[in-house]
Design an enzyme around this catalytic site. Structure first.
Site, short mmCIF file in Angstrom:
data_model
loop_
_atom_site.label_atom_id
_atom_site.label_comp_id
_atom_site.label_asym_id
_atom_site.label_seq_id
_atom_site.Cartn_x
_atom_site.Cartn_y
_atom_site.Cartn_z
N HIS A 114 -3.07 -12.25 1.23
CA HIS A 114 -2.80 -12.49 2.66
C HIS A 114 -3.60 -13.64 3.30
O HIS A 114 -4.37 -13.45 4.22
CB HIS A 114 -2.98 -11.21 3.48
CG HIS A 114 -4.16 -10.34 3.12
ND1 HIS A 114 -5.45 -10.80 3.08
CD2 HIS A 114 -4.22 -9.04 2.78
CE1 HIS A 114 -6.25 -9.82 2.74
NE2 HIS A 114 -5.55 -8.74 2.54
N ASP A 167 2.12 -7.09 2.44
CA ASP A 167 0.94 -6.30 2.81
C ASP A 167 1.38 -5.07 3.61
O ASP A 167 0.78 -4.71 4.62
CB ASP A 167 -0.07 -7.14 3.62
CG ASP A 167 -1.43 -6.45 3.74
OD1 ASP A 167 -1.62 -5.38 3.11
OD2 ASP A 167 -2.30 -6.98 4.47
N ASN A 169 -4.94 -6.89 9.56
CA ASN A 169 -6.09 -7.57 8.97
C ASN A 169 -5.66 -8.28 7.69
O ASN A 169 -5.17 -7.64 6.79
CB ASN A 169 -7.19 -6.55 8.64
CG ASN A 169 -8.47 -7.22 8.22
OD1 ASN A 169 -8.71 -8.38 8.55
ND2 ASN A 169 -9.30 -6.52 7.47
N ARG A 175 -0.25 4.30 -0.68
CA ARG A 175 -1.07 5.38 -0.09
C ARG A 175 -1.20 6.65 -0.93
O ARG A 175 -1.97 7.52 -0.58
CB ARG A 175 -0.57 5.77 1.30
CG ARG A 175 -0.43 4.63 2.29
CD ARG A 175 -1.75 4.00 2.62
NE ARG A 175 -1.66 3.06 3.75
CZ ARG A 175 -2.54 2.10 3.96
NH1 ARG A 175 -3.57 1.93 3.16
NH2 ARG A 175 -2.40 1.30 5.00
N GLY A 203 -2.88 -2.64 10.30
CA GLY A 203 -1.80 -2.56 9.32
C GLY A 203 -0.47 -2.13 9.91
O GLY A 203 -0.41 -1.39 10.88
N HIS A 256 0.86 -1.19 0.00
CA HIS A 256 0.00 0.00 0.00
C HIS A 256 0.90 1.24 0.00
O HIS A 256 1.52 1.54 1.01
CB HIS A 256 -0.92 -0.01 1.22
CG HIS A 256 -1.89 -1.16 1.21
ND1 HIS A 256 -3.12 -1.07 0.61
CD2 HIS A 256 -1.78 -2.43 1.66
CE1 HIS A 256 -3.75 -2.24 0.72
NE2 HIS A 256 -2.95 -3.09 1.35
ZN LIG Z 1 -3.58 -5.11 1.73
#
Ligand SMILES: [Zn+2]
Lengths: 432, 313
Positions: A231, A304, A277, A64, A323, A62
């Protein structure tokens, strides 16, 4: 521009190489690999027997940007990747706006041009990742996305997921599925079991993930789509994937370094750096996943990498965001906890973090081979370091490994024949 | 008697010696109740802050009274939990209290771990007055105190906790405390309200209430929250009352000396029938009084470490 790496121990499961080699790089390519290369007029680095790997690929990151630049930018995320020995990252589309349109993909590509490592954009499955209407997957494909996913959210509507799988098939895009039944997961914050009971934290049952994996496998069977489970975190989830693969269904799956090394018991101090998560699962789940990667039955390890600001991760488990920052510790964590203990070997790492993700994303990667782009990771197995999130290149400063001493460190990262990360002096210097 | 740790978050990890030490301190506190002046100067000059992010008139007044009987200055802050959803605000609020020279911060919050979080981040001693479904150590201690007071040592005593175990901090803290004292713990309630893996703590789960009640020394009846029915965790109050409610009939199967307990507030006619709540076996009102004694003991042990014990005499 020439660079000669001497006395490296190459790791490449698919190209047969001697135990120790010299590698000559000219411009951006590997031009020679041999046991002994003498070359004048070149920068020479003696690797003294450290590992040389093809530059790793992390297919679940990620970044962002756009939208959440306070958490991470394409620039900082790619710097974190470089520091972790990762030279290609796949960027998850849950930005703001969501990467459900070619304009956003173009923006990401433009920003990524100045970044230290390669960014492979992924598009969303549905408009706004809201799980309702299909995104313009055809246009996304033309603008260069290598997969589609609503990651961060599941596609709850089975009919929508079916149509997404059918529709994306001609574009040869994998459907990367975030498997989570939101009704079962409810407001949960950690894995359901003895520890959620003990800590009084709202539970997420393993079944919340497993029922969705089962559904997606059924839909992949129905549609012939290429399904990739993001994941994966539970033992039964793995059994479902394994059985599907044995039945010839096109399904691959990834697991994160934290799910391979931590468990729900690690939440006992209410440390928000353990809140992820899918949640950290039971010892049984973790051990099954370790065995699965060891046996070559899971395809990919991906981080992740999900950075957040200090404010979003402070406070109680309930109030903190899900996260953690994963790019900079991934390889060392895998080495320290798995390779060193004989649960994985280096060739498997290259399958899991290079060849398999490249195949799933249809990236052209040939490993340590003459003519290949010179993306390389140099890893010193015997050097220890202590994880200090304050020193992370990522803007996300949360890691469950903060303060831990890990054996093995990324020494150099080379991208397109150029050193982009130099940790030989222990300073972790980035070089643009 | 000294407490090892700066904060008091949970009963897990305490030894039987430590728990009995607290109970004995509470016992001497209780003696103050019978005096004409129900106040001692023990914590004069100390400041106790009650920081309640979740409404609870009962627990808050109990802490208030406990602090006042020890002559501490008391300050109470109630805030809606919604305004402190962000951890940032929770900590900021607590730090403000600390600036006001709080010696003990009593905290109630809907998030598990909130009290520990404050304890880790504040100089002041933090006393957990309930953190979500995680822990409510003073309530558990007053339950244990009540049993000890009536029936003596807890070792080998059979205690049944009945009702919504899944969402109950009272149940969890009772379990750790009672286990440390060597009691036998039984749990009973609708299967949807028994949390996963609880047996691993070393307790026994019963499906059948009448079976569970056999031979117990005390039955602790938990309050049932109506919202659980709305969330589909049990089908109706009618059925709950029938299957799990403690009525006169069920009370008859108890040993004559067995105690009927409830942490309150009660839903009369749901989990407990009025004629049971008001019966001779019921110690529900004594629990309330014992609550003040327990809280006095803990405030004293946390804030009054340098205060001489004679001050109590
Ligand atoms: Zn993810």
């Amino acid at each position: 521009m020439k660079l000669l790496l001497k006395n490296g121990c190459p790791v490449d499961s698919r190209n047969e190489l001697p135990e120790k080699v010299d590698i000559l790089i000219e411009n951006n390519k590997i031009v020679k690999i041999a046991e002994n290369i003498d070359e004048n007029d070149t920068e020479i680095i003696n690797l003294d027997g450290t590992k040389v790997l093809p530059g790793l690929i992390d297919m679940h990151v990620h970044l962002r940007e756009p939208g959440y630049e306070e958490k991470e930018t394409i620039k900082t995320g790619c710097e974190a990747a470089a520091a972790g020995g990762i030279t290609t990252v796949a960027a998850m589309p849950n930005t703001d706006p969501i990467a459900d349109n070619p304009a956003t993909i173009e923006l990401i590509k433009a920003r990524a041009q100045e970044a230290l490592v390669d960014v492979v954009p992924l598009g969303s499955i549905t408009k706004g990742s809201s799980g309702k209407e299909l995104a313009e997957i055809g246009f996304l494909s033309r603008s260069g996305v290598k997969g589609v996913t609503d990651d961060g959210n599941p596609v709850m509507d089975s009919e929508v997921m079916r149509r997404a799988m059918e529709y994306s098939r001609p574009f040869d895009l994998p459907i990367i599925s975030h498997c989570e039944d939101l009704n079962l997961a409810a407001e949960g914050v950690m894995h359901e079991g003895f520890y959620s009971t003990k800590l009084g934290l709202k539970p997420i049952p393993a079944a919340a993930e497993e029922v969705m994996i089962a559904r997606d496998i059924a839909l992949a069977d129905l549609t012939g789509a290429r399904l990739h489970i993001a994941h994966l975190s539970t033992a039964r989830g793995f059994e479902l994937v394994k059985a599907a693969r044995e039945n010839g269904i096109k399904v691959t799956a990834e697991v994160t370094p934290h799910h391979l090394t931590l468990t729900d018991a690690d939440l006992q101090e209410y440390n928000t750096a353990m809140k992820v998560n899918p949640p950290l699962r039971s010892v049984d789940d973790r051990d099954t996943l370790i065995k699965a990667v060891k046996d070559g039955q899971l395809s990919v390890i991906a981080t992740d990498h999900a950075p957040h600001t200090y404010e979003e991760k402070m406070g109680t488990i309930d109030s903190a965001a899900f996260g953690i920052s994963g790019l900079e510790t991934a390889l060392s964590v895998l080495h320290h906890y798995l390779i060193r203990k004989g649960n994985l070997d280096w060739n498997q790492i290259i399958e899991l973090m290079y060849y398999n993700p490249a195949e799933i994303l249809r990236l052209d990667k040939e490993g340590l081979k003459i003519g290949s782009i010179a993306d390389l990771t140099i890893f010193a197995e015997n050097e220890s370091w202590t994880v200090d999130t304050d020193k992370f290149k990522s803007l996300g400063k949360h890691s469950p490994y903060n303060g831990q001493e890990l054996t093995g460190t990324v020494k150099l990262t080379i991208k397109d024949g150029k050193i982009i990360y130099d940790n030989r002096g222990g300073q972790g210097e980035l070089i643009y | 008697m000294m407490l090892k740790q700066k904060d008091f978050i949970d009963l897990e990890g305490l030894t039987d010696e430590e728990i009995y030490g607290i109970l004995e301190t509470a016992s001497s506190m209780k003696d103050i109740f019978t005096r004409s002046v129900k106040k001692v100067p023990t914590l004069r000059g100390k400041t106790v802050v009650n920081l309640f992010f979740e409404p609870s008139t009962r627990t808050k007044s109990s802490f208030d009274l406990a602090a006042k009987r020890l002559s501490a200055d008391v300050m109470s802050i109630s805030k809606k939990a919604s305004s402190v959803v962000k951890g940032e605000t929770l900590l900021d609020t607590a730090r403000t209290m600390e600036v006001m020279a709080a010696d003990v911060v009593v905290v109630r919050h809907s998030h598990p771990g909130a009290a520990k979080y404050l304890g880790d981040n504040l100089q002041a001693a933090v006393l957990n007055a309930g953190d979500g479904p995680h822990a409510h150590p003073t309530q558990a201690l007053l339950d244990i105190f009540t049993i000890w007071d009536k029936l003596g040592e807890l070792k080998g005593k059979k205690i049944l906790i009945i009702g919504d175990i899944a969402h109950s901090r009272v149940a969890r803290s009772n379990i750790w405390g009672l286990l440390a004292l060597g009691a036998e713990i039984r749990l009973c309630g609708p299967a949807t309200l028994i949390p996963m893996g609880i047996e691993q703590a070393g307790v026994k789960v019963y499906q059948d209430v009448d079976e569970a009640l056999k031979g117990v020394d005390a039955v602790n009846i938990l309050r049932i929250q109506l919202e659980r029915q709305e969330r589909g965790l049990f089908p109706s109050l009618r059925e709950y009352r029938y299957l799990y409610g403690i009525n006169k009939e069920r009370q008859k199967s108890l040993k004559p000396e067995a105690l009927v307990m409830h942490p309150g507030p009660m839903n009369r006619g749901v989990e407990i029938e009025s004629n049971v709540a008001d019966s001779k076996q019921s110690v529900i009102t004594e629990q309330v009084a014992n609550g003040v004694a327990i809280r006095m003991a803990l405030l004293y042990l946390l804030a009054g470490k340098e205060v001489k014990h004679e001050a109590l005499a």
